[in-house]
Design an enzyme around this catalytic site. Structure first.
Site, PDB file in Angstrom:
ATOM      1  CG  ASP A  47      -0.365   0.020   2.524  1.00 14.07           C
ATOM      2  OD1 ASP A  47       0.880  -0.104   2.612  1.00 14.07           O
ATOM      3  OD2 ASP A  47      -1.108   0.146   3.513  1.00 14.07           O
ATOM      4  CB  SER A  48       4.595   1.712  -0.085  1.00 17.32           C
ATOM      5  OG  SER A  48       4.803   0.577  -0.903  1.00 17.32           O
ATOM      6  CG  ASP A  86       0.361  -4.037   2.164  1.00 17.77           C
ATOM      7  OD1 ASP A  86       0.104  -4.736   3.153  1.00 17.77           O
ATOM      8  OD2 ASP A  86       1.140  -3.054   2.186  1.00 17.77           O
ATOM      9  CE  LYS A 116       3.128  -5.790   3.857  1.00 18.19           C
ATOM     10  NZ  LYS A 116       2.619  -4.744   4.759  1.00 18.19           N
ATOM     11  CD  GLU A 118       0.640  -1.544   8.072  1.00 23.02           C
ATOM     12  OE1 GLU A 118       0.292  -0.771   8.993  1.00 23.02           O
ATOM     13  OE2 GLU A 118       1.104  -1.145   6.993  1.00 23.02           O
ATOM     14  CD  GLU A 185       8.028  -0.308   7.473  1.00 24.84           C
ATOM     15  OE1 GLU A 185       7.050  -1.010   7.147  1.00 24.84           O
ATOM     16  OE2 GLU A 185       8.228   0.842   7.013  1.00 24.84           O
TER      17      GLU A 185
HETATM   18  O1  KIV Z   1       3.514  -1.111   1.678  1.00 24.94           O
HETATM   19  C1  KIV Z   1       4.669  -1.528   1.631  1.00 24.94           C
HETATM   20  O2  KIV Z   1       5.416  -1.312   0.660  1.00 24.94           O
HETATM   21  C2  KIV Z   1       5.155  -2.315   2.755  1.00 24.94           C
HETATM   22  C3  KIV Z   1       6.625  -2.554   2.839  1.00 24.94           C
HETATM   23  C4  KIV Z   1       7.260  -1.332   3.375  1.00 24.94           C
HETATM   24  C5  KIV Z   1       6.958  -3.749   3.630  1.00 24.94           C
HETATM   25  O3  KIV Z   1       4.404  -2.681   3.597  1.00 24.94           O
END
Ligand code: KIV
Length: 280
Positions: A47-48, A86, A116, A118, A185
């Site tokens: 989600d970056s 994500d 993934k 968090e 992280e």
């Molecule tokens: O969103 C993302 O790119 C991430 C990485 C920083 C692990 O969660």
């Protein structure tokens, strides 16, 4: 040797053999193709993308539809890498049934291999529920960008003995709940190493030192394509943003000076047809 598609088992085998797992974020067809051809084990559609591709100030505004759109492009660009989608903020936190449905969308609608999310112990029931639906879940602890506000900003986590123990407890709880891997992280290197050694499942670090079972970086950071800031843990392998800017300025100059397009970029007419046309 023919290359085979990575699976969660091959990733676990890498940990058992002590071979580092390689992961990078990817957000579109060309970045997925390049990372896949480079032999990356895993592509994370992080989600970056909200920050490095869509220009948001944080990952918080990212929606499910935005994530799925980018995941589909990555799927089309990748043959071998293990693909992780994500889960964006508020797609899994409020309601377990919604979390399962949204996790399922990553597999059904965009061809991801895993999702993934968090969070530590507070997420274990959700991890169990998504896992019970047959979906592989990757955990993410330490600095969790979706809750950076609550953590007081983008800061290293696990610096005190009590915080380091909390991280270890979170990692063990996620493993017990069925998480297949854990992203660590911004965690001090020796803390991350101790957590990695305590787990059966692999850890993948970002800003967590060399003692993790694998490493992940954000594509735009390592290629030098994100100008706003560069975290200390990033190693830049290229400086593509200035190159893009230079190439675009050269194109603009060529068009302005009528140097582009040249004859080799144009399609010549058929002389006979031209004569027929202009002479009527
Ligand atoms: O969103 C993302 O790119 C991430 C990485 C920083 C692990 O969660």
């Amino acid at each position: 040797m023919t290359q085979k598609k990575m699976t969660i088992l091959t990733l676990h085998e890498k940990k058992a053999r002590g071979e580092p797992i390689t992961m990078v974020t990817a957000y579109d067809y060309p970045s997925a193709q390049a990372a896949d051809r480079a032999g990356m084990d895993c592509l994370l559609v992080g989600d970056s993308l909200g920050m490095v591709v869509l220009g948001y100030d944080s990952t918080v505004p990212v929606t499910m539809d935005e994530m799925l759109h980018h995941c589909r492009a990555v799927r089309r660009g990748s043959q071998y890498a293990y693909l992780i989608g994500d889960m964006p903020f508020m797609s899994y936190q409020a309601d377990r049934a919604k979390a399962i449905r949204n996790a399922g969308r990553f597999l059904k609608e965009s061809g991801m291999d895993a999702v993934k999310l968090e969070g530590g112990r507070e997420m274990t029931d959700t991890v169990r529920a998504i896992g019970a639906a047959g979906i592989i879940v990757i955990g993410h602890i330490g600095l969790t960008p979706q809750s950076a506000g609550k953590l007081g900003g983008y800061r290293v986590q696990g610096k005190t003995a009590a915080d380091a123990q909390r991280l270890l407890d979170d990692a063990l709880a996620l493993q017990d709940a069925g998480a297949a891997m854990i992203v660590l992280e911004m965690v001090p290197d020796r803390v991350a190493e101790r957590i990695s050694k305590a787990l059966r499942i692999p850890t993948v670090g970002i800003g967590a030192g060399g003692g993790c079972d694998g490493q992940v970086l954000v594509l735009h950071d390592l290629l030098g394509m994100f100008e706003r800031f560069t975290p200390r843990f990033v190693k830049k392998y290229a400086e593509l943003f200035p190159q893009m800017e230079q190439a675009l300025a050269a194109y603009r100059d060529d068009v302005t000076a009528r140097r582009f397009p040249a004859a080799e970029h144009a399609f010549p007419v058929d002389e006979g047809e031209w004569e027929r046309w202009v002479t009527g």
